[in-house]
Design a protein around this motif. Structure first.
Motif: not given
Ligand SMILES: Nc1nc2c(ncn2[C@@H]2O[C@H](COP(=O)(O)OP(=O)(O)OP(=O)(O)O)[C@@H](O)[C@H]2O)c(=O)[nH]1
Ligand SMILES: [Zn+2]
Length: 192
Positions: A45-61
């Motif tokens: 409740l005290s977090q925005d779980p989508s923040e885990h996706l803030e960083r990602y890899f510049a992978e061409e997949h």
């Protein structure tokens, strides 16, 4: 952050209300324990779980990625009893936006640690991934057993509720959806 003092007072009152003695040896620390437990169980409740996706890899997949059998524990908002099972998360990234596998499990965990409905939990995970990674599509399947249907009420132990949320190409392509469902190990119950 949860108000642990308030939870302690409430649990004490519940113990009194059911005719228990909150001062007896086995129960005297229970309000404190329950407060600590709720802090952990409702940490989402005290977090925005989508923040885990803030960083990602510049992978061409640009092919399907599926993390299946992610253990899931949540609390049904109607009875505050657990529901638990597995989540399966598939997505097809766009070039340059591939996330760490553990991040998908962290998103599941973050949304699960709230008073929830299984349907809303399923959609929230799918929507967070769509918003943050803008993938070609997302499919989330959750299968869970609800304690409120098992140990009380209708008493149907062993019954499982399966929910799915499909976005992007998983919503428009029967073949893509069927491929993911086959990998998860389900006959696709979804038809166009
Ligand atoms: N759609 C949905 N329903 C849920 C979920 N978790 C629990 N429920 C249901 O929420 C409903 C609440 O119904 P009510 O009639 O208000 O509560 P109740 O009298 O305790 O209902 P019973 O469980 O049938 O005894 C029940 O049918 C539960 O099975 C969930 O994640 N999604
Ligand atoms: Zn319930």
């Amino acid at each position: 952050m949860v108000d642990k003092e308030k939870i302690e007072i409430a649990v004490r009152m519940i113990l009194e209300a059911i005719g228990e003695d909150p001062e007896r040896e086995g129960l005297k620390d229970t309000p404190k324990r329950v407060a600590r437990m709720y802090e952990e169980v409702f940490a989402g409740l005290s977090q925005d779980p989508s923040e885990h996706l803030e960083r990602y890899f510049a992978e061409e997949h640009e092919e399907m990625v599926l993390v299946k059998d992610i253990p899931l524990y949540s609390m049904c908002e109607h009875h505050l009893l657990p529901f638990y099972g597995k989540a399966h998360v598939a997505y097809i990234p766009r070039k340059g936006k591939v996330t760490g596998l553990s991040k998908l499990a962290r998103v599941v965990e973050g949304f699960a640690k709230r008073p929830q409905l299984q349907e809303r939990l399923t959609s929230q995970i799918a929507d967070a991934i769509m918003e943050r990674l803008n993938p070609r599509g997302v499919l989330v399947v959750i299968e869970a057993e609800h304690m409120c249907m098992t140990m009380r009420g209708v008493k149907k132990p062993g019954s499982k509720t399966i929910t799915s949320a499909v976005r992007g190409i998983f919503a428009t392509s029967v073949a893509t959806r069927a491929e993911a469902m086959a990998l998860i190990g389900h006959q696709s119950p979804l038809r166009d």
